[in-house]
Design an enzyme around this catalytic site. Structure first.
Site, PDB file in Angstrom:
ATOM      1  N   CYS A 125      26.998  37.389  34.629  1.00 24.03           N
ATOM      2  CA  CYS A 125      27.550  38.505  34.607  1.00 24.03           C
ATOM      3  C   CYS A 125      26.836  39.355  35.418  1.00 24.03           C
ATOM      4  O   CYS A 125      25.697  39.509  35.215  1.00 24.03           O
ATOM      5  CB  CYS A 125      27.955  38.985  32.937  1.00 24.03           C
ATOM      6  SG  CYS A 125      28.797  38.134  32.230  1.00 24.03           S
ATOM      7  N   ARG A 153      27.352  37.031  40.569  1.00 23.64           N
ATOM      8  CA  ARG A 153      26.964  36.404  39.234  1.00 23.64           C
ATOM      9  C   ARG A 153      27.997  36.130  38.176  1.00 23.64           C
ATOM     10  O   ARG A 153      27.584  35.591  37.090  1.00 23.64           O
ATOM     11  CB  ARG A 153      25.929  37.715  38.557  1.00 23.64           C
ATOM     12  CG  ARG A 153      24.992  38.403  39.364  1.00 23.64           C
ATOM     13  CD  ARG A 153      24.376  39.477  38.669  1.00 23.64           C
ATOM     14  NE  ARG A 153      23.618  39.192  37.443  1.00 23.64           N
ATOM     15  CZ  ARG A 153      22.634  38.430  37.200  1.00 23.64           C
ATOM     16  NH1 ARG A 153      21.854  38.258  38.337  1.00 23.64           N
ATOM     17  NH2 ARG A 153      21.997  38.182  36.244  1.00 23.64           N
ATOM     18  N   TRP A 184      31.104  36.602  33.721  1.00 20.10           N
ATOM     19  CA  TRP A 184      31.140  35.016  33.881  1.00 20.10           C
ATOM     20  C   TRP A 184      31.346  34.803  32.359  1.00 20.10           C
ATOM     21  O   TRP A 184      30.361  34.770  31.615  1.00 20.10           O
ATOM     22  CB  TRP A 184      30.039  34.539  34.460  1.00 20.10           C
ATOM     23  CG  TRP A 184      30.171  32.834  34.491  1.00 20.10           C
ATOM     24  CD1 TRP A 184      30.657  32.329  35.688  1.00 20.10           C
ATOM     25  CD2 TRP A 184      29.588  31.908  33.550  1.00 20.10           C
ATOM     26  NE1 TRP A 184      30.644  30.864  35.381  1.00 20.10           N
ATOM     27  CE2 TRP A 184      29.818  30.828  34.101  1.00 20.10           C
ATOM     28  CE3 TRP A 184      28.838  31.985  32.358  1.00 20.10           C
ATOM     29  CZ2 TRP A 184      29.581  29.660  33.370  1.00 20.10           C
ATOM     30  CZ3 TRP A 184      28.568  30.928  31.882  1.00 20.10           C
ATOM     31  CH2 TRP A 184      28.997  29.484  32.313  1.00 20.10           C
ATOM     32  N   ASN A 238      25.413  41.554  29.645  1.00 24.98           N
ATOM     33  CA  ASN A 238      25.196  40.038  30.323  1.00 24.98           C
ATOM     34  C   ASN A 238      24.287  39.488  29.443  1.00 24.98           C
ATOM     35  O   ASN A 238      23.236  39.886  28.870  1.00 24.98           O
ATOM     36  CB  ASN A 238      24.423  40.473  31.468  1.00 24.98           C
ATOM     37  CG  ASN A 238      23.997  39.244  32.085  1.00 24.98           C
ATOM     38  OD1 ASN A 238      24.226  38.161  32.020  1.00 24.98           O
ATOM     39  ND2 ASN A 238      22.798  39.603  32.864  1.00 24.98           N
ATOM     40  N   GLY A 239      24.765  38.271  28.792  1.00 22.96           N
ATOM     41  CA  GLY A 239      24.062  37.375  27.925  1.00 22.96           C
ATOM     42  C   GLY A 239      24.825  36.792  26.706  1.00 22.96           C
ATOM     43  O   GLY A 239      25.849  36.924  26.922  1.00 22.96           O
ATOM     44  N   GLU A 296      22.267  16.451  47.214  1.00 22.33           N
ATOM     45  CA  GLU A 296      22.260  17.998  47.566  1.00 22.33           C
ATOM     46  C   GLU A 296      23.485  18.014  48.343  1.00 22.33           C
ATOM     47  O   GLU A 296      24.562  18.849  48.039  1.00 22.33           O
ATOM     48  CB  GLU A 296      20.994  18.477  48.349  1.00 22.33           C
ATOM     49  CG  GLU A 296      21.261  19.876  48.906  1.00 22.33           C
ATOM     50  CD  GLU A 296      21.712  20.843  47.843  1.00 22.33           C
ATOM     51  OE1 GLU A 296      21.566  20.513  46.487  1.00 22.33           O
ATOM     52  OE2 GLU A 296      21.796  22.103  47.945  1.00 22.33           O
ATOM     53  N   LYS A 343      26.983  20.061  47.047  1.00 23.59           N
ATOM     54  CA  LYS A 343      27.471  21.042  48.116  1.00 23.59           C
ATOM     55  C   LYS A 343      28.995  20.915  48.291  1.00 23.59           C
ATOM     56  O   LYS A 343      29.869  21.861  48.092  1.00 23.59           O
ATOM     57  CB  LYS A 343      26.878  21.143  49.373  1.00 23.59           C
ATOM     58  CG  LYS A 343      25.581  21.619  49.730  1.00 23.59           C
ATOM     59  CD  LYS A 343      25.373  23.264  49.391  1.00 23.59           C
ATOM     60  CE  LYS A 343      24.996  23.584  48.023  1.00 23.59           C
ATOM     61  NZ  LYS A 343      23.855  23.494  47.429  1.00 23.59           N
ATOM     62  N   GLU A 363      30.947  21.468  44.636  1.00 23.93           N
ATOM     63  CA  GLU A 363      30.984  22.744  44.207  1.00 23.93           C
ATOM     64  C   GLU A 363      31.617  23.723  44.832  1.00 23.93           C
ATOM     65  O   GLU A 363      32.412  24.562  44.247  1.00 23.93           O
ATOM     66  CB  GLU A 363      29.625  23.533  43.983  1.00 23.93           C
ATOM     67  CG  GLU A 363      28.806  23.635  45.128  1.00 23.93           C
ATOM     68  CD  GLU A 363      27.341  24.165  44.727  1.00 23.93           C
ATOM     69  OE1 GLU A 363      27.270  24.907  43.717  1.00 23.93           O
ATOM     70  OE2 GLU A 363      26.267  23.780  45.696  1.00 23.93           O
ATOM     71  N   HIS A 421      24.493  -2.339  43.405  1.00 26.31           N
ATOM     72  CA  HIS A 421      24.423  -2.146  41.986  1.00 26.31           C
ATOM     73  C   HIS A 421      25.607  -1.526  41.258  1.00 26.31           C
ATOM     74  O   HIS A 421      25.453  -1.219  40.075  1.00 26.31           O
ATOM     75  CB  HIS A 421      23.102  -1.789  41.426  1.00 26.31           C
ATOM     76  CG  HIS A 421      21.959  -2.507  42.195  1.00 26.31           C
ATOM     77  ND1 HIS A 421      21.677  -3.898  41.770  1.00 26.31           N
ATOM     78  CD2 HIS A 421      21.109  -2.110  43.100  1.00 26.31           C
ATOM     79  CE1 HIS A 421      20.389  -4.228  42.448  1.00 26.31           C
ATOM     80  NE2 HIS A 421      20.236  -3.173  43.216  1.00 26.31           N
ATOM     81  N   LYS A 439      26.220  32.732  40.428  1.00 25.14           N
ATOM     82  CA  LYS A 439      25.041  32.672  41.082  1.00 25.14           C
ATOM     83  C   LYS A 439      23.634  32.366  40.458  1.00 25.14           C
ATOM     84  O   LYS A 439      22.796  31.405  40.603  1.00 25.14           O
ATOM     85  CB  LYS A 439      24.666  33.583  42.134  1.00 25.14           C
ATOM     86  CG  LYS A 439      23.415  33.411  43.066  1.00 25.14           C
ATOM     87  CD  LYS A 439      23.759  32.595  44.205  1.00 25.14           C
ATOM     88  CE  LYS A 439      22.688  32.060  45.034  1.00 25.14           C
ATOM     89  NZ  LYS A 439      22.840  30.952  45.819  1.00 25.14           N
TER      90      LYS A 439
HETATM   91  C1  F6R Z   1      24.087  25.010  43.761  1.00 26.11           C
HETATM   92  C2  F6R Z   1      23.300  26.004  43.137  1.00 26.11           C
HETATM   93  C3  F6R Z   1      22.825  25.658  41.578  1.00 26.11           C
HETATM   94  C4  F6R Z   1      21.387  26.393  41.716  1.00 26.11           C
HETATM   95  C5  F6R Z   1      21.019  26.133  39.948  1.00 26.11           C
HETATM   96  C6  F6R Z   1      19.384  26.680  39.786  1.00 26.11           C
HETATM   97  O1  F6R Z   1      24.277  25.369  44.964  1.00 26.11           O
HETATM   98  O2  F6R Z   1      23.030  27.141  43.626  1.00 26.11           O
HETATM   99  O3  F6R Z   1      22.724  24.283  41.394  1.00 26.11           O
HETATM  100  O4  F6R Z   1      20.608  25.637  42.413  1.00 26.11           O
HETATM  101  O5  F6R Z   1      21.851  27.093  39.080  1.00 26.11           O
HETATM  102  O6  F6R Z   1      19.600  28.060  40.215  1.00 26.11           O
HETATM  103  P1  F6R Z   1      17.974  28.781  40.347  1.00 26.11           P
HETATM  104  O7  F6R Z   1      17.385  27.920  41.725  1.00 26.11           O
HETATM  105  O8  F6R Z   1      18.484  30.041  40.971  1.00 26.11           O
HETATM  106  O9  F6R Z   1      17.250  28.434  39.102  1.00 26.11           O
END
Ligand code: F6R
Length: 615
Positions: free
Chosen positions: A2, A27, A75, A101-102, A488, A492, A495, A511, A610
């Site tokens: 949020c 956020r 969020w 937020n929380g 990774e 990507k 998501e 396996h 984010k």
């Molecule tokens: C994926 C992504 C998330 C963050 C994860 C950790 O693209 O952005 O998987 O990597 O939420 O976030 P941070 O690095 O901010 O602790």
């Protein structure tokens, strides 16, 4: 998660808060709302959907004049995303209005208590409980808003960044934080409140970041008053000068922040080592490392804690530290680590990696490691973030703001910082020779140009994205240093395109996952020259004989994989331990193009946010 924004001062508050919400939408973007006081009454509008939906509604619904306002982009945690559960929330009397937020974990018992005293609730949120608790305290104890907020918060369990005001006293906003970030911009006779500094960057360079457990009363035209929520102790405001500029938080001609951030990687990587690495002289200077060199050199083990993409960077670091420094490394999901009973020794060094510096699980894992006596080193991107302050020492990645929800430049700059640390320790310990040290530094200095080169193959990736955009599943395979890159790459794609994808070490395929392969399965194989090339080529043969579609990520000039694969994407050659900085680039671009072709919201994928400030 949020985003919260507030303004009190002499300007029109609405455009400031609305623009601020747009900047904080990374956020959370399930719903949005604004409460504005126009001098007579509160005008509150909120809606399920994005800030743009709110803007449309606001412009139809209310006049927007007024110099005090708060806004929220959500969020959802408690209660589905709908208009009613959106913030701001009123208290029963209609006098208090709040954004939050929380999570208030004990909201259910507080709600039941309040219901017994006659309070009613329209939403399912913990936030509506909090605002009524504040009102209840205010009425019963006959105290001012600031005091009522303090007493109420001391009855809560959980995490919060809140802003609340009373329409009977529209000259002040009370803010408080515990576990969720809150910045206060200080202007001339005006204050800006936000989850980060981006909403007020064009108005002021001066900001206070509230510490956990602090609250503040901001009054129009008065000095800010900060106190500890628990014991009421006064805290002297610490005003910091911001290093952010407007250009950094805008799209700069790209269609999406993600693409802008992918293309920023050459500069972001050089910004990461600039001033720290003097390749020609064979010097690495990093204050956080140099000041704690003995601790780092004497460590018997490194434990890396992180989540998501940062965890993948941690896995790359595991390979790098083991290869260069010959130190045992464990890489842990912060969310698992914090709830296990991990064995931590005094001579362990814990490295916490986090782009946002706000991830709740990583934060909790850091606290636990500290309690058990470990030295904790942070690798964060956001300057002044909670994790950067909680750790004993650290190094920033200096990637600049990352706004696209899918992490790109954060990943490569995290690897860069971790490689610098490993190189420094390896040189000191003598686990690499002097000439290796010099040549590795010089190669690291060539990486930005090589990333630039990797980006020039973008046009070749678009037809591949077109060919496979309708696939239901993808496999990503890599070995050694490229195995975390495979994970990774799969993350990507998942998501931002919502296509199911899995990353595997290439040799693990037989396996189990090999059973998935048929003519409908695209398999992205990272087959770079120095990364167990011959073994990966054998794995490619195994896929080919089961009719899988092969997209090979190869080093320039490759012949063998080109003959076997359905498609190849080239990247420049580099040292094996630096290869993830290049091999990740085509995977970022492939996911981006697939998501764009599928018309997905690249920068704000569904259900994500984010910074994950809830556990
Ligand atoms: C994926 C992504 C998330 C963050 C994860 C950790 O693209 O952005 O998987 O990597 O939420 O976030 P941070 O690095 O901010 O602790």
């Amino acid at each position: 998660m949020c985003g919260i924004v507030g303004y009190i001062g002499h300007r029109e508050a609405y455009p400031i808060v609305l623009k601020g919400l747009k900047r904080l939408e990374y956020r959370g973007y399930d719903s949005a709302g604004i409460a504005l006081y126009d001098g007579e009454k509160i005008k509150l509008s909120k809606t399920k959907g994005k800030v743009a939906d709110l803007e449309e509604r606001l412009e139809k619904e209310i006049s927007t004049n007024g110099t005090i306002a708060i806004g929220h982009t959500r969020w959802a945690t408690h209660g589905v995303p709908n208009d009613v559960n959106s913030h701001p929330h009123y208290s029963n009397s209609g006098d208090l209005v709040i954004i939050h937020n929380g999570i208030i974990e004990n909201y259910d018992s507080l709600r039941k208590e309040l219901e017994k005293r006659g309070y009613t609730f329209t939403s399912d949120t913990d936030t509506e409980v909090l605002v009524n608790l504040i009102e209840d305290v205010q009425i019963n104890e006959k105290v001012k808003l600031g005091k009522a907020v303090q007493i109420a918060l001391n009855q809560t369990i959980g995490a919060y960044a809140i802003a609340v005001f009373d329409i009977k006293k529209p000259n002040e906003i009370v803010v408080a934080r515990l576990g969720s970030p809150l910045a206060i911009g200080i202007g001339e006779d005006e204050f800006f409140i936000a989850s980060d500094a981006s909403p007020f960057i064009e108005y002021t360079n001066n900001a206070i970041y509230l510490e956990d457990g602090e609250m503040a009363v901001v009054r129009r035209g008065k000095e800010i008053k900060i106190r500890k929520i628990k014991n009421d102790r006064k805290v002297a405001p610490y005003i910091q000068e911001l290093q952010l500029n407007l250009e950094q938080i805008e799209k700069g001609g790209y269609d999406h922040f993600m693409m802008k951030e992918i293309y920023e990687q050459p500069d972001a990587i050089s910004d990461t080592y600039r001033g720290r690495m003097l390749a020609a002289e064979g010097i690495i200077k990093m204050a956080g490392v140099d000041d704690n060199l003995a601790k780092l050199l004497n460590a018997k083990r490194i434990i890396i804690i992180a989540c998501g993409t940062s965890w993948h960077a941690g896995l790359v670091a595991e390979y790098i530290f083991e290869e260069l420094v010959r130190l045992p490394v464990e890489v842990e999901y912060a969310s698992e680590f914090r709830y296990r009973n991990p064995v931590i020794h005094q001579d362990d060094v814990v490295i916490a990696i986090s782009q946002s510096g706000e991830t709740a699980d990583t934060m909790a894992a850091i606290k636990m490691a500290k309690e058990q006596g470990a030295f904790v080193f942070g690798v964060c991107n956001v300057v002044g973030s909670s994790i950067s302050r909680e750790t004993h020492a650290g190094a920033y990645t200096h990637a600049g703001p990352e706004i696209g929800v899918a992490s790109t430049k954060a990943f490569t700059t995290q690897i860069t910082v971790l490689a610098l640390i490993a190189l420094k320790l390896a040189e000191r310990k003598g686990t690499i020779s002097n000439s290796e040290f010099y040549s590795y530094l010089q190669e690291l200095e060539r990486i930005p140009a090589k990333v630039k080169k990797a980006l020039t193959y973008n046009d070749q990736i678009i037809p591949i994205a077109k060919a496979y955009k309708d696939a239901k599943n993808f496999l990503y395979l890599g070995r050694g240093f490229n195995f975390p890159v495979a994970l990774e790459g799969a993350l990507k794609l998942k998501e931002i395109s919502y296509i199911h994808a899995e990353g595997y070490p290439a040799a693990e395929m037989k396996h189990g996952p090999i059973a998935l392969i048929d003519e409908h399965m695209p398999v992205v194989v990272i087959a770079t020259k120095k990364g167990h090339y011959d073994k990966v080529v054998s794995n490619i043969q195994e896929i080919k004989s089961r009719k899988g579609k092969i997209i090979g990520i190869v080093t320039e000039g490759d012949v063998t994989v080109r003959e076997l694969a359905d498609h190849v994407i080239e990247i420049p050659e580099t040292e094996e331990f630096l290869m993830p900085l290049l091999s990740t680039i085509p995977l970022q671009l492939l996911s981006y193009h697939i998501a764009v072709l599928l018309d997905k919201n690249v920068d704000q994928p569904r259900n994500l946010a984010k910074s994950v400030t809830v556990e």
